[in-house]
Design a protein around this motif. Sequence first.
Motif, PDB file in Angstrom:
ATOM      1  N   GLY A  33       0.829  -1.193   0.000  1.00 36.05           N
ATOM      2  CA  GLY A  33       0.000   0.000   0.000  1.00 36.05           C
ATOM      3  C   GLY A  33       0.865   1.245   0.000  1.00 36.05           C
ATOM      4  N   PHE A  34       0.470   2.253  -0.775  1.00 33.27           N
ATOM      5  CA  PHE A  34       1.237   3.491  -0.824  1.00 33.27           C
ATOM      6  C   PHE A  34       0.868   4.345   0.376  1.00 33.27           C
ATOM      7  CE2 PHE A  34       2.566   7.556  -2.954  1.00 33.27           C
ATOM      8  CZ  PHE A  34       3.896   7.210  -3.060  1.00 33.27           C
ATOM      9  N   LEU A  35       1.884   4.826   1.099  1.00 37.69           N
ATOM     10  CA  LEU A  35       1.642   5.514   2.362  1.00 37.69           C
ATOM     11  C   LEU A  35       1.065   6.906   2.177  1.00 37.69           C
ATOM     12  CD1 LEU A  35       4.870   4.468   4.312  1.00 37.69           C
ATOM     13  CD2 LEU A  35       2.550   3.579   4.585  1.00 37.69           C
ATOM     14  N   SER A  36       1.250   7.498   1.006  1.00 34.68           N
ATOM     15  CA  SER A  36       0.783   8.862   0.783  1.00 34.68           C
ATOM     16  C   SER A  36       0.059   8.933  -0.553  1.00 34.68           C
ATOM     17  CB  SER A  36       1.966   9.844   0.791  1.00 34.68           C
ATOM     18  OG  SER A  36       1.525  11.161   0.565  1.00 34.68           O
ATOM     19  N   SER A  37      -1.215   8.625  -0.554  1.00 34.85           N
ATOM     20  CA  SER A  37      -1.977   8.615  -1.800  1.00 34.85           C
ATOM     21  C   SER A  37      -2.232  10.040  -2.283  1.00 34.85           C
ATOM     22  CB  SER A  37      -3.315   7.904  -1.600  1.00 34.85           C
ATOM     23  OG  SER A  37      -3.103   6.545  -1.283  1.00 34.85           O
ATOM     24  N   PRO A  38      -2.229  10.241  -3.605  1.00 35.41           N
ATOM     25  CA  PRO A  38      -2.510  11.576  -4.134  1.00 35.41           C
ATOM     26  C   PRO A  38      -3.917  12.031  -3.772  1.00 35.41           C
ATOM     27  CG  PRO A  38      -1.562  10.132  -5.811  1.00 35.41           C
ATOM     28  CD  PRO A  38      -1.909   9.269  -4.645  1.00 35.41           C
ATOM     29  N   ALA A  39      -4.109  13.354  -3.778  1.00 36.95           N
ATOM     30  CA  ALA A  39      -5.436  13.904  -3.523  1.00 36.95           C
ATOM     31  C   ALA A  39      -6.413  13.452  -4.602  1.00 36.95           C
ATOM     32  CB  ALA A  39      -5.360  15.429  -3.481  1.00 36.95           C
ATOM     33  N   PHE A  40      -7.685  13.368  -4.238  1.00 38.43           N
ATOM     34  CA  PHE A  40      -8.753  12.996  -5.153  1.00 38.43           C
ATOM     35  C   PHE A  40      -8.607  11.568  -5.670  1.00 38.43           C
ATOM     36  CE2 PHE A  40      -7.802  17.562  -5.802  1.00 38.43           C
ATOM     37  CZ  PHE A  40      -8.900  18.076  -5.135  1.00 38.43           C
ATOM     38  N   MET A  41      -8.025  10.692  -4.867  1.00 36.68           N
ATOM     39  CA  MET A  41      -7.842   9.310  -5.276  1.00 36.68           C
ATOM     40  C   MET A  41      -7.951   8.422  -4.044  1.00 36.68           C
ATOM     41  SD  MET A  41      -4.662   7.625  -7.413  1.00 36.68           S
ATOM     42  CE  MET A  41      -5.040   8.650  -8.840  1.00 36.68           C
ATOM     43  N   TYR A  42      -8.650   7.301  -4.196  1.00 35.14           N
ATOM     44  CA  TYR A  42      -8.739   6.355  -3.089  1.00 35.14           C
ATOM     45  C   TYR A  42      -7.358   5.786  -2.785  1.00 35.14           C
ATOM     46  CZ  TYR A  42     -13.792   6.567  -3.644  1.00 35.14           C
ATOM     47  OH  TYR A  42     -15.080   7.011  -3.716  1.00 35.14           O
ATOM     48  N   PRO A  43      -7.134   5.304  -1.570  1.00 37.25           N
ATOM     49  CA  PRO A  43      -5.809   4.772  -1.210  1.00 37.25           C
ATOM     50  C   PRO A  43      -5.318   3.739  -2.222  1.00 37.25           C
ATOM     51  CG  PRO A  43      -7.213   4.897   0.721  1.00 37.25           C
ATOM     52  CD  PRO A  43      -8.091   5.230  -0.447  1.00 37.25           C
ATOM     53  N   LEU A  44      -4.026   3.819  -2.541  1.00 41.48           N
ATOM     54  CA  LEU A  44      -3.432   2.968  -3.567  1.00 41.48           C
ATOM     55  C   LEU A  44      -2.931   1.653  -2.968  1.00 41.48           C
ATOM     56  CD1 LEU A  44      -1.297   5.615  -5.469  1.00 41.48           C
ATOM     57  CD2 LEU A  44      -3.372   4.523  -6.313  1.00 41.48           C
ATOM     58  N   ARG A  45      -3.214   0.575  -3.665  1.00 41.32           N
ATOM     59  CA  ARG A  45      -2.634  -0.717  -3.347  1.00 41.32           C
ATOM     60  C   ARG A  45      -2.071  -1.334  -4.622  1.00 41.32           C
ATOM     61  NH1 ARG A  45      -6.586  -3.831   1.035  1.00 41.32           N
ATOM     62  NH2 ARG A  45      -5.834  -2.670   2.875  1.00 41.32           N
ATOM     63  N   ASN A  88      -7.870   1.834  -4.575  1.00 40.82           N
ATOM     64  CA  ASN A  88      -7.518   1.923  -5.986  1.00 40.82           C
ATOM     65  C   ASN A  88      -6.408   0.907  -6.226  1.00 40.82           C
ATOM     66  OD1 ASN A  88      -6.865   2.648  -8.570  1.00 40.82           O
ATOM     67  ND2 ASN A  88      -6.765   4.844  -8.163  1.00 40.82           N
ATOM     68  N   TYR A  89      -6.760  -0.226  -6.820  1.00 38.02           N
ATOM     69  CA  TYR A  89      -5.801  -1.317  -7.006  1.00 38.02           C
ATOM     70  C   TYR A  89      -5.107  -1.204  -8.361  1.00 38.02           C
ATOM     71  CZ  TYR A  89      -7.304  -4.036  -2.941  1.00 38.02           C
ATOM     72  OH  TYR A  89      -7.547  -4.469  -1.667  1.00 38.02           O
ATOM     73  N   HIS A  90      -3.801  -1.529  -8.359  1.00 37.01           N
ATOM     74  CA  HIS A  90      -3.026  -1.642  -9.584  1.00 37.01           C
ATOM     75  C   HIS A  90      -2.198  -2.918  -9.525  1.00 37.01           C
ATOM     76  CE1 HIS A  90      -3.965   2.313 -11.265  1.00 37.01           C
ATOM     77  NE2 HIS A  90      -3.929   2.765 -10.015  1.00 37.01           N
ATOM     78  N   SER A  91      -1.692  -3.325 -10.676  1.00 35.72           N
ATOM     79  CA  SER A  91      -0.901  -4.555 -10.757  1.00 35.72           C
ATOM     80  C   SER A  91       0.396  -4.280 -11.493  1.00 35.72           C
ATOM     81  CB  SER A  91      -1.688  -5.647 -11.495  1.00 35.72           C
ATOM     82  OG  SER A  91      -0.894  -6.810 -11.656  1.00 35.72           O
ATOM     83  N   ALA A  92       1.504  -4.820 -10.968  1.00 35.05           N
ATOM     84  CA  ALA A  92       2.807  -4.696 -11.626  1.00 35.05           C
ATOM     85  C   ALA A  92       3.471  -6.064 -11.651  1.00 35.05           C
ATOM     86  CB  ALA A  92       3.692  -3.690 -10.901  1.00 35.05           C
ATOM     87  N   ILE A  93       4.083  -6.372 -12.789  1.00 36.73           N
ATOM     88  CA  ILE A  93       4.790  -7.644 -12.954  1.00 36.73           C
ATOM     89  C   ILE A  93       6.260  -7.331 -13.194  1.00 36.73           C
ATOM     90  CG2 ILE A  93       4.998  -9.741 -14.341  1.00 36.73           C
ATOM     91  CD1 ILE A  93       1.997  -9.445 -14.982  1.00 36.73           C
TER      92      ILE A  93
END
Length: 351
Positions: free
Chosen positions: A62-74, A123-128
Motif C-alpha cells: 500500500g502506498f503511504l501517501s496517496s494523491p489527492a482525489f484518489m482512493y488509497p493505492l494498493r 484503488n488497485y493496480h498490478s505490476a509484474i
Amino acid sequence: MANISQVRGALLEEAVLYLLEKFGYETIESVPLNTDESLRGGHSGLEVRGRGTWHQIDALAGFLSSPAFMYPLRLMVEAKCYQEKRPVGIEVVRNAVGVLKDISENYFSIIGDDASVKIPRFNYHSAIFSTSGYTSGTVNYALAHQVFLIQYENVPVIQPLINSIMNFDESCITGFGKTAISEVRRLYRDAIRERVFEVDVHQYITPRGLELINTNLVDFLKRIRGSYFGMLQGRWPLHLLTSSPLPPAAFKSDTVRCHVVGRLNGEWRFTPENYNIGDEGWFELEFNIPDGVANLIKEKWGDREAVANIKQEHFSYIYISGIIGGVRRNVRLELDQDWINEYIERSRRRR
C-alpha cells in the motif's frame, strides 16, 4: 516438491517489496488491526476479497501517501525469475488482469439519506517484474489493460541478487506445494527486516537454503541502496536502481538535465549532465525497458498530449519519486531525445 521456478519468483517478490518500501510503499503482511474487511488470512497467506471470490495475493503493498482525489493505492506485485532467454508469457498477465478486475469491483456500502451508496475500498493496480523480459503479445496485452511491466534484464546493480536467487535450487527446499513456498517467503521477509525466527520451525527448507537466504540473498539486496520509481514521458513505468542513494547536491532544483548512457552489452543508465564522476552531485540510475514498450515509446515520442502544459516541449523527460537527502521528493529528469533510437537499435543487434 514445489516448483523451483515458483520458489524463485517468491524470493524475487520479497526483494521487490523491500525495494518498493524505499520510495513510499508499505508491505501488507496481515489483516490490519482496524479489521479491514477486504483482507483475511488464508491457508497459504494473505487473501483479498473480490466481487466474486477471495484471491490469494502473496505480495501486496500500500502506498503511504496517496494523491489527492484518489482512493488509497494498493499494488499487487508478481515477479518471475526465469532462466535467461525465457520471457514471461501472456498467460501471466491474463491472470493478473482477471484478479485485478475482480478485486477492483469489491465495494463497501454507506447509508445515505435515501439509500445506500457503494464506494470503492481501494484503488488497485498490478505490476509484474521479470528478470528475462516479456513476449511482444504480453507487452501489448499488459498495456491495453494497464498492468505495469518492469524488466531487470541487464541491470548490473541487481544482477548479483538475481544470480543468487537462481542458485536457490532443488537442494534448498523439500516438501510440496504452497506451504513450502510460504515458508521460504516468510523466512526471507524476516531475514531482510532482521526479525528473529525460531530455527526449529523450518519444515521445508534445507540448511543450504537457509544459509543462502541469510547471506547472499540479504546481502546483495541491501547493496541496492537507491530505489526510485519513474514514469517516462508521463506514462511508461521504470524502476531505477543504484548502489548509492541519489545525492541531494544534484537536486538543488526539481529539474535535472541528464545524459542517457548505453553500453554494447545492453546496460543503460541516466547520469547528470552538469556533474562528472567524483563530483558530489554525480549519480548513475540503472534501468531497462521491455523491447515492445521501447518501440511504443518511440512512436509516441512527439505526442503533444503527453507534454501538454510543458514549456520545454522539445525535451523528453521522466518524473521520479523517492527519498533524496532524507526528504521525499518528486523530481524531473530531462533527457536527450535521441537515446530511444539508440536503445532500440542496440537491442536489435543483441538479439
